[in-house]
Design a protein around this motif. Structure first.
Motif, short mmCIF file in Angstrom:
data_model
loop_
_atom_site.label_atom_id
_atom_site.label_comp_id
_atom_site.label_asym_id
_atom_site.label_seq_id
_atom_site.Cartn_x
_atom_site.Cartn_y
_atom_site.Cartn_z
N UNK A 160 0.84 -1.20 0.00
CA UNK A 160 0.00 0.00 0.00
C UNK A 160 0.88 1.25 0.00
N UNK A 161 1.92 1.25 0.82
CA UNK A 161 2.84 2.39 0.90
C UNK A 161 3.55 2.60 -0.44
N UNK A 162 4.00 1.52 -1.02
CA UNK A 162 4.76 1.62 -2.27
C UNK A 162 3.87 2.06 -3.42
N UNK A 163 2.63 1.58 -3.43
CA UNK A 163 1.71 1.98 -4.49
C UNK A 163 1.38 3.46 -4.40
N UNK A 164 1.16 3.96 -3.19
CA UNK A 164 0.86 5.39 -3.02
C UNK A 164 2.05 6.24 -3.45
N UNK A 165 3.24 5.84 -3.01
CA UNK A 165 4.45 6.57 -3.39
C UNK A 165 4.65 6.57 -4.90
N UNK A 166 4.56 5.41 -5.50
CA UNK A 166 4.84 5.30 -6.93
C UNK A 166 3.81 6.06 -7.77
N UNK A 167 2.56 6.05 -7.33
CA UNK A 167 1.52 6.77 -8.08
C UNK A 167 1.78 8.27 -8.03
N UNK A 168 2.18 8.78 -6.87
CA UNK A 168 2.49 10.21 -6.79
C UNK A 168 3.65 10.56 -7.71
N UNK A 169 4.71 9.78 -7.66
CA UNK A 169 5.91 10.08 -8.45
C UNK A 169 5.65 9.96 -9.95
N UNK A 170 4.76 9.05 -10.34
CA UNK A 170 4.51 8.83 -11.76
C UNK A 170 3.53 9.83 -12.36
N UNK A 171 2.76 10.50 -11.52
CA UNK A 171 1.70 11.37 -12.03
C UNK A 171 2.25 12.69 -12.56
N UNK A 172 1.64 13.20 -13.62
CA UNK A 172 1.96 14.52 -14.16
C UNK A 172 0.81 15.50 -13.94
N UNK A 173 -0.14 15.13 -13.12
CA UNK A 173 -1.28 15.99 -12.81
C UNK A 173 -0.86 17.16 -11.93
N UNK A 174 -1.72 18.16 -11.77
CA UNK A 174 -1.44 19.22 -10.79
C UNK A 174 -1.20 18.63 -9.40
N UNK A 175 -0.45 19.38 -8.59
CA UNK A 175 0.05 18.87 -7.32
C UNK A 175 -1.02 18.20 -6.46
N UNK A 176 -2.12 18.91 -6.19
CA UNK A 176 -3.15 18.35 -5.32
C UNK A 176 -3.72 17.06 -5.89
N UNK A 177 -3.84 17.01 -7.20
CA UNK A 177 -4.39 15.81 -7.83
C UNK A 177 -3.41 14.64 -7.77
N UNK A 178 -2.12 14.92 -7.71
CA UNK A 178 -1.14 13.85 -7.51
C UNK A 178 -1.30 13.23 -6.12
N UNK A 179 -1.60 14.06 -5.14
CA UNK A 179 -1.85 13.55 -3.80
C UNK A 179 -3.10 12.66 -3.77
N UNK A 180 -4.15 13.10 -4.45
CA UNK A 180 -5.36 12.28 -4.53
C UNK A 180 -5.09 10.97 -5.26
N UNK A 181 -4.26 11.03 -6.30
CA UNK A 181 -3.91 9.81 -7.04
C UNK A 181 -3.17 8.83 -6.13
N UNK A 182 -2.35 9.34 -5.22
CA UNK A 182 -1.65 8.48 -4.27
C UNK A 182 -2.63 7.75 -3.36
#
Length: 235
Positions: A125-147
């Protein structure tokens, strides 16, 4: 009982955090942030809101996130039942997971990023949240939601989720603090709340209120007229 992410946007220096839990009121319990100072996430079996506030005070006095976490945790006899992560304004991180934390529990740290959780279905779960944030090119807040979404998809809190929250702080904008305190679908509800906050008239109103870098901001008359018209159209 919770998983969270704290991050610093490398391009803008904006700080933010997001969290979700199988219990109630995760935003009020877990997330703290001060623009230009840092972010904290205090969680665990017996979480201490004092920890979250204390590390922010230390970082405000110049301590790094790592040193602030160590100083906050060390004297607390109940630390084995708590978890704390922190992010300073320079992107430094610190994290602590008490020995009695309910597994799966742990943290993942990187440059300008820390993800932490406990009572998870697994540390993936931790790794998926981290990796999703790092991989996203969305605006900052949306990267957090993606995590948060990625953490849920990877297994989430082992009880499922009831509440979720987002907090973004910047010296050039009012705080964005959104909370879903009880829901059968808290991540979807949080995303809907975020989208509403980006729409008019709320988004326009945020552009005219005082902020740290412009504490005496005074809206122009024409701006207020537009906002009044937008508010009336939503009534």
């Amino acid at each position: 009982m919770t998983y969270s992410i704290l991050a610093r946007d490398a391009k803008t220096g904006i700080l933010g955090g997001a969290a979700a839990t199988g219990s109630l009121c995760v935003g009020g319990w877990v997330l703290r942030g001060v623009a230009g100072v840092g972010m904290s996430a205090s969680q665990g079996t017996a979480p201490s809101t004092l920890w979250g506030e204390g590390v922010l005070a230390m970082m405000g006095d110049g301590a790094s996130a790592e040193k602030a976490v160590d100083a906050m945790v060390s004297p607390d006899a109940g630390r084995d039942y708590r978890q704390l992560s922190a992010l300073d304004a320079r992107g430094g991180t610190g994290a602590f997971t008490g020995a009695a934390s309910v597994p799966a529990a742990g943290a993942r740290q990187g440059d300008g990023l820390v993800v932490a959780g406990n009572l998870l279905t697994g540390e993936e779960v931790l790794e998926a949240a981290r990796d999703a944030y790092l991989a996203s090119t969305l605006p900052f807040a949306e990267r957090l939601l993606a995590a948060l979404d990625a953490g849920a998809a990877a297994g989430s809190d082992s009880r499922g989720l009831q509440s979720a929250a987002l907090l973004v702080v910047s010296p050039d904008a009012p705080p964005l603090t959104l909370r879903v305190d009880m829901s059968e679908t808290p991540l979807a509800a949080l995303r809907a709340l975020y989208e509403r906050a980006q729409s008019q008239p709320y988004a326009g109103w945020c552009d005219v209120v005082p902020v740290l870098n412009d504490p005496h901001r005074r809206p122009r008359a024409e701006e207020m007229e537009v906002l009044a018209e937008q508010a009336a159209s939503k009534a």
